[in-house]
Motif scaffolding. Sequence first.
Motif, mmCIF file in Angstrom:
data_model
loop_
_atom_site.group_PDB
_atom_site.id
_atom_site.type_symbol
_atom_site.label_atom_id
_atom_site.label_comp_id
_atom_site.label_asym_id
_atom_site.label_seq_id
_atom_site.Cartn_x
_atom_site.Cartn_y
_atom_site.Cartn_z
ATOM 1 N N LYS A 117 0.829 -1.204 0.000
ATOM 2 C CA LYS A 117 0.000 0.000 0.000
ATOM 3 C C LYS A 117 0.864 1.255 0.000
ATOM 4 O O LYS A 117 0.678 2.159 -0.817
ATOM 5 N N SER A 118 1.824 1.279 0.941
ATOM 6 C CA SER A 118 2.684 2.453 1.015
ATOM 7 C C SER A 118 3.460 2.614 -0.275
ATOM 8 O O SER A 118 3.641 3.730 -0.779
ATOM 9 N N THR A 119 3.925 1.506 -0.809
ATOM 10 C CA THR A 119 4.696 1.564 -2.041
ATOM 11 C C THR A 119 3.876 2.208 -3.155
ATOM 12 O O THR A 119 4.356 3.077 -3.882
ATOM 13 N N MET B 277 -2.398 10.027 1.937
ATOM 14 C CA MET B 277 -2.255 9.894 3.390
ATOM 15 C C MET B 277 -1.930 8.452 3.717
ATOM 16 O O MET B 277 -2.691 7.543 3.416
ATOM 17 N N ASP B 278 -0.759 8.267 4.363
ATOM 18 C CA ASP B 278 -0.325 6.912 4.679
ATOM 19 C C ASP B 278 -0.541 6.642 6.162
ATOM 20 O O ASP B 278 0.247 7.049 6.995
ATOM 21 N N GLU B 279 -1.637 5.974 6.468
ATOM 22 C CA GLU B 279 -1.988 5.683 7.866
ATOM 23 C C GLU B 279 -1.809 6.906 8.750
ATOM 24 O O GLU B 279 -1.024 6.885 9.708
ATOM 25 N N PRO B 280 -2.544 7.970 8.477
ATOM 26 C CA PRO B 280 -2.294 9.221 9.204
ATOM 27 C C PRO B 280 -2.688 9.143 10.668
ATOM 28 O O PRO B 280 -2.290 9.986 11.445
HETATM 29 MG MG LIG Z 1 2.951 1.155 4.928
#
Ligand SMILES: [Mg+2]
Lengths: 283, 672
Positions: A75-77, A203-206
Amino acid sequence: MTTNAPATPHRVLDAVNEGKPFGAETYGLPDVTDCILDVDRFSLWYGAAQALYEVSMRVPKGRVTALVGPSGCGKSTLLRSVNRLNDLVAGVRTEGDMLLNARSLYAPSVDVIALRKRVGMVFQKSNPFPMSIFENVVYPLRIAGERRRGVLKEVCERSLRSAALWDEVSDRLSESALGLSGGQQQRLCIARAIAAEPEVLLMDEPCSALDPIATARIEELISEIAGRYTVLIVTHNMQQASRVSDFTAFMYLGRLVEYGPTADLFQTPRLTETEEYVTGRFG
Amino acid sequence: MSSDAAISSRSTTGPRSLGVLPQWMMAFALSVCAIMIVGLLGLIVAQGAASFWPKPVDEITLHDGGTVLGIPIRSGVNFDGDPQTLYRIGNRDLGQIPFRWISESEIESRSRPSDVVLLERREWGIFIGRLAPDPETGETTTWEGFAGDLDDGAQRRREIDGLRGGALARVNRELTVNRQQIAEADLRLADGQRSGLGSAPWVIILGAGLLACGASFLSFARRARLRGALVAAGGLLVLWTALERPGLAESELVEWHQARVESLADEQREIEQRFVTLNERLVTLEDADRQHRVSVAASDGTLAPESQSATDRRLMASQVIRAIRPNAMSLWDRFGVFGSRWAEYLIDDPREANTEGGIFPVIVGTVTVTLLLTVVVVPLGVLAALYIREYAKQGVLISVLRVAINNLAGVPSIVYGIFGLGFFCYAVGGYIDGGPDASVTMGKAAWWIVAIGCASAFVSALLFRSKVRAAGVLWALGATAVLVLFATSPYFDGFFRVKLLDGEPTFGSSGLLWASLTLALLTLPVVIVSTEEAIAAVPQSLREASYGCGASRWQTISRVVLPGAMPGVMTGTILAMARGAGEVAPLMVVGAVKLAPELPIEPRAPFVFADRSFMHLGFHIFDLGFQSPDSEAARGMVWTTTLLLIVLVVTMNLAAIYLRGRLRSRLVGGHF
Ligand SMILES: [Mg+2]
Ligand SMILES: Nc1ncnc2c1ncn2[C@@H]1O[C@H](COP(=O)(O)OP(=O)(O)OP(=O)(O)O)[C@@H](O)[C@H]1O
């Protein structure tokens, strides 16, 4: 893998195990013309290890899209590929393309710096600069060469109001941002990300490092700004995804597996993997 | 159960006995370190501070009837086992050895008469004696009258010194410059007939290169107006330098030479006139000064002489720097003398082969060289560290480079000194003075071919920056070629050729600039390593935040990475400064001298005289302690100078630690 045998077969898992291709289950999305971001068979390798496998997905404009999936599924990638932050990682190689407003993001002629100004990002761990609150918020403008005090002040106030932080910090703008609480710091980062008026907000797991009250505030905030910006948010919290997002994409093993309107995906998932994940049976 | 008990017994007794031992050993090691440090510092502080304290003088009557006046220094035992005492007896110009061991068995009696007078003189060290009757009038002055005489003498001395060091020195300088200008005109005549070019093209090339560097660096900044102004200023400067040395036609040159030499000769006559006037005044003043003499007699009645070779003439009042009655002083007086000795020590020039007087030029030299080295090493080290961490691809090459840098820190400092002497002083300095060596100078045609090739390589590298794969290699080759061009230019014959032909190198010998550069090289690894660590410690998340906002690499570095790494940079700077200030070995070869005739900084243009040799605290300590003709006399100075050096280094460290702390607290923020 689980003791009680599933009613339906694990289509994705089987396909991956057998090395066969499969199409993602995609439904209920608006027209291509209403989508701002179009990911087109995008693959990514960290050195020799492949992290994304031919991901194709459209992100509707002005809506909130959530990315969910087990840890390490990419996901982050995927998120960091949208503003090409992965360029900073040594040994990254990509294939396929992404189109922002029908313009390629990976063509050689792309100005990455200009791109990043159009795509804001909020990280999992809040990362305010060791500067004053004011300087933090106007950082994107400063690096764009803006020097007029009036403009900077106005943008600062607007962004902080949008991030629901203005009332708490309006009288201490010149103090260090590191003196804020964790939740305030994260909202400050959101203010900083929207100060440059980006088209897309990543937004990455904000909220992963925040308490329920701070989380609620940020969720509220996301709903508020949703109309103005397109939000692409990664979350591990299924309730959160269902609360804030209009569409949800489920990723698994570096692949996009199921993607559709949030309500449908949570209530009537079409794939076993999705169902098991959203109901919390694995992941 | 039994095995359980065995385990538990082992775990209680075994580890516990072993647990105390290491702790004791560590405590022991720590206390040894602490005792050594505190002891050393305490010794230096005590000895350094005490050496200026006015000590009483003993009058000793010996069994053989003689009397000796002396300051007891320390006691010991002679070869026969008799206790003995070392006395400082001074009076060197009367043929005495200024320190004398006297054993108890020789001594009849001891007393501390209050009328003993101790003189500190400009030459010949101290004199111990009593006020004596004037041989002409037969009168003995009172102490107050004597002190008044000395004050008047000091006044006259100040006047004479002021004249000699001020107006006369200026005239002397003008004369030297004038002489060199004539020599230069002659040289230009000879040169002009040979080439007709002089150094002008050279100056233009140098200026253009500097301008280009400056402009390309400034292009980072958006201040177009500032850049324009700088470029214009640089251009004007280059033009001016070039116009200073116009190339002339042959007949014109001869004419020009004649006119120039004539005007210079006129000037010379005028300067000499002034010199004569000033000199006459000086002679008058000195003659007047010679009329004022004082009578102080040693214990055997001999009067203190003007000098060892002029024992028939009495001491002049202006030769005395300070007179005290060491046995008739209140504690308050002693503090006064103590303070005035410290003041003299800090602001005066050294006397008597450095064993007396002050160390002002030493302090100035040390501070100047340390500041210069910092100015050079910090930007260089920080830029290098930034490149290694932020730009270079982390690979084998960088690892090798890092190991090499770390190893550089371990190279003995004398090796740096020798390198500095060979490379900076002789190669670079010799080049600046007299141009490239005849054996490496290229022919003009060959030189232009290389120059044009080099220029086109640069232009193409600039034009096809993005397309050429090995642009870095091209740049490196280009830079090397430019260096070769500089080193072999047939058009450059040095900036200080006239002086060189006079047998007087300017930059071609050791001096301030080369010493600073050598020390900069020596301390470069320290700065690079600590900066690199600090850069690495800046969280990646901050870099990502910056890039995520659309910042370029340079913006990220200058706004986030470098400010974040500032405490580390400061640490490196402190370490480099402290190391540079305390270094001795390399300085002995590249510029520190026992006695520098002039300060390396002066309140007249160009303010910093980078070619001059200088004095340095570390070298001074070595010189005083091991090279002075009278090591006993230098002992006090060694202690005080050591104290001063330590105070200097500690002050610098404290200042930098304070600065670093402030920076850090700004970065970390108040509370959470
Ligand atoms: Mg991640
Ligand atoms: N810098 C990197 N270098 C090498 N591999 C990486 C790097 N970053 C991520 N990966 C790998 O890529 C895969 C996807 O990682 P990613 O961070 O995108 O997962 P994620 O879905 O965000 O997980 P999480 O929910 O735990 O944050 C993982 O297998 C991870 O190990």
